[in-house]
Scaffold this motif. Structure first.
Motif, PDB file in Angstrom:
ATOM      1  N   SER A  28       9.777   6.915  -1.430  1.00  0.00           N
ATOM      2  CA  SER A  28       9.866   8.159  -2.198  1.00  0.00           C
ATOM      3  C   SER A  28      11.302   8.680  -2.212  1.00  0.00           C
ATOM      4  O   SER A  28      11.782   9.191  -3.231  1.00  0.00           O
ATOM      5  N   ILE A  29      11.974   8.559  -1.086  1.00  0.00           N
ATOM      6  CA  ILE A  29      13.360   9.008  -0.997  1.00  0.00           C
ATOM      7  C   ILE A  29      14.265   8.129  -1.853  1.00  0.00           C
ATOM      8  O   ILE A  29      15.134   8.615  -2.588  1.00  0.00           O
ATOM      9  N   VAL A  78       0.981  10.855   3.646  1.00  0.00           N
ATOM     10  CA  VAL A  78       0.517  11.270   4.969  1.00  0.00           C
ATOM     11  C   VAL A  78      -0.975  11.563   4.952  1.00  0.00           C
ATOM     12  O   VAL A  78      -1.728  11.155   5.840  1.00  0.00           O
ATOM     13  N   ILE A  79      -1.442  12.270   3.915  1.00  0.00           N
ATOM     14  CA  ILE A  79      -2.860  12.619   3.837  1.00  0.00           C
ATOM     15  C   ILE A  79      -3.717  11.370   3.673  1.00  0.00           C
ATOM     16  O   ILE A  79      -4.718  11.186   4.377  1.00  0.00           O
ATOM     17  N   LEU A 113       0.824  -1.198   0.000  1.00  0.00           N
ATOM     18  CA  LEU A 113       0.000   0.000   0.000  1.00  0.00           C
ATOM     19  C   LEU A 113       0.865   1.258   0.000  1.00  0.00           C
ATOM     20  O   LEU A 113       0.547   2.252  -0.660  1.00  0.00           O
ATOM     21  N   GLY A 114       1.968   1.224   0.739  1.00  0.00           N
ATOM     22  CA  GLY A 114       2.858   2.368   0.770  1.00  0.00           C
ATOM     23  C   GLY A 114       3.541   2.619  -0.556  1.00  0.00           C
ATOM     24  O   GLY A 114       3.911   3.761  -0.871  1.00  0.00           O
ATOM     25  N   SER A 115       3.697   1.563  -1.356  1.00  0.00           N
ATOM     26  CA  SER A 115       4.350   1.715  -2.662  1.00  0.00           C
ATOM     27  C   SER A 115       3.400   2.249  -3.727  1.00  0.00           C
ATOM     28  O   SER A 115       3.843   2.654  -4.804  1.00  0.00           O
ATOM     29  N   TYR A 116       2.098   2.270  -3.430  1.00  0.00           N
ATOM     30  CA  TYR A 116       1.105   2.674  -4.435  1.00  0.00           C
ATOM     31  C   TYR A 116       1.333   4.099  -4.929  1.00  0.00           C
ATOM     32  O   TYR A 116       1.334   4.370  -6.135  1.00  0.00           O
ATOM     33  N   VAL A 132       4.792   6.192   6.327  1.00  0.00           N
ATOM     34  CA  VAL A 132       6.220   6.061   6.631  1.00  0.00           C
ATOM     35  C   VAL A 132       6.917   5.266   5.532  1.00  0.00           C
ATOM     36  O   VAL A 132       7.983   5.653   5.033  1.00  0.00           O
ATOM     37  N   ILE A 133       6.317   4.144   5.155  1.00  0.00           N
ATOM     38  CA  ILE A 133       6.882   3.324   4.083  1.00  0.00           C
ATOM     39  C   ILE A 133       6.877   4.099   2.771  1.00  0.00           C
ATOM     40  O   ILE A 133       7.844   4.062   1.996  1.00  0.00           O
TER      41      ILE A 133
END
Length: 319
Positions: A263-264, A97-98, A15-18, A257-258
């Motif tokens: 993103s970095i 974050v949103i 989900l964080g990679s989406y 966070v992931i």
């Protein structure tokens, strides 16, 4: 229990990679086309999964069909449009974050639409999460002020709309008169979503564009469908068989966070101190809301499992 925690962690990584994948995809592919490919990919993998593990015959009545259609329009179509355009106009860190505030928005929508009471604990958690998200976007706006092509305010507004659509989608799930197995529900919504996106995609699509889309972008579009809308949904559903939904909700606080870390690494975005502060506030706020008692009587009420297509949230989702 530990196996469920591993499943939820893996689902959260997907989900964080989406958002990171979407940011890359939108460099070459317009929003409707990218979303259509994602939903078709999700439908195919979910169809195979359902065929291998038949959930039994699903025959939603007229009322449930209306609810499912509303969920598809809000939770699949509107959410995807708002989220994709929101990501396009903001950084993936801010977007993560949103969108990680969906559990917060669910409490607010339930308060307004379902007239559910809200405890002081939940109110405090909501305030912390909103403060964290606002601090990140205010500081980001100052940092990007004057930058050419900066539309942070518009992107933030679109992402907030996406969060509200997701929250309404999840609360609408409580209106179903008969429970639908999670994989079958995800398949139905993915397929209906793909049909809804077919028309705008046909209008938007340019056949000459195919030759300019790299194989990496095609792979990312298929990945977002298979991994995010398919595998992550199934993993989260399976976990909800053994853990409480509040625990799953707390795990989704890891999503932004992931997303920030990815993103970095892959987008070269810079992590500022205000990002860390904002994410900490959002994470604490979501944790407080997710682990607090539901309702004014202090009892813990289980939320019917439901899965959304796309982007990130526990409490029983869709996409």
């Amino acid at each position: 229990m530990r196996a469920a925690h591993i499943k939820m962690t893996v689902a959260t990584v997907f989900l964080g990679s989406y958002l990171v994948a979407s940011k890359v995809i939108l460099r070459e592919v317009p929003v409707f086309t990218a979303t259509f490919v994602r939903l078709v990919s999700a439908s195919l993998v979910l169809a195979v999964y359902v065929a291998l593990k038949p959930p039994g015959r699903v025959h939603p009545g007229r009322r449930d069909s209306t609810v499912l259609l509303a969920q598809a329009l809000l939770g699949v179509f509107a959410f995807s449009v708002f989220a994709m355009y929101g990501v396009k106009f903001t950084g993936a860190i801010e977007a993560g974050v949103i969108l990680g505030m969906v559990p917060i928005s669910v409490s607010l929508v339930a308060l307004v639409l379902l007239k559910e009471s809200i405890s002081s604990r939940r109110g405090g958690g909501i305030a912390l999460a909103v403060l964290g998200a606002l601090s990140i976007n205010v500081m980001s706006a100052r940092t990007s002020a004057g930058s050419p092509g900066s539309h942070l305010a518009l992107g933030t507004l679109l992402l907030v709309c996406a969060v509200l659509c997701e929250a309404v989608f999840m609360t609408f799930g409580k209106l179903l008169t008969k429970p639908i197995p999670p994989a079958a529900l995800s398949l139905i919504l993915s397929a209906v979503g793909a049909l809804v996106f077919a028309v705008p995609t046909a209008i938007e699509f340019d056949w000459g564009m195919i030759t300019h889309i790299s194989w990496q972008t095609w792979a990312l579009m298929i990945y977002t469908g298979v991994a995010v809308n398919g595998v992550a949904a199934v993993l989260m559903y399976d976990s909800l068989d053994t853990v409480d939904t509040a625990v799953a909700a707390a795990f989704t606080a890891l999503t932004p966070v992931i997303g920030a870390v990815l993103s970095i690494v892959f987008l070269g975005e810079r992590l500022h101190p205000y990002h860390l502060t904002g994410m900490a506030l959002v994470g604490i706020g979501v944790f407080v809301v997710a682990t607090g008692p539901n309702g004014s009587d202090g009892s813990q009420k289980r939320v019917p499992r439901r899965r959304t297509l796309g982007e990130p949230v526990p409490a029983a989702k869709r996409r």
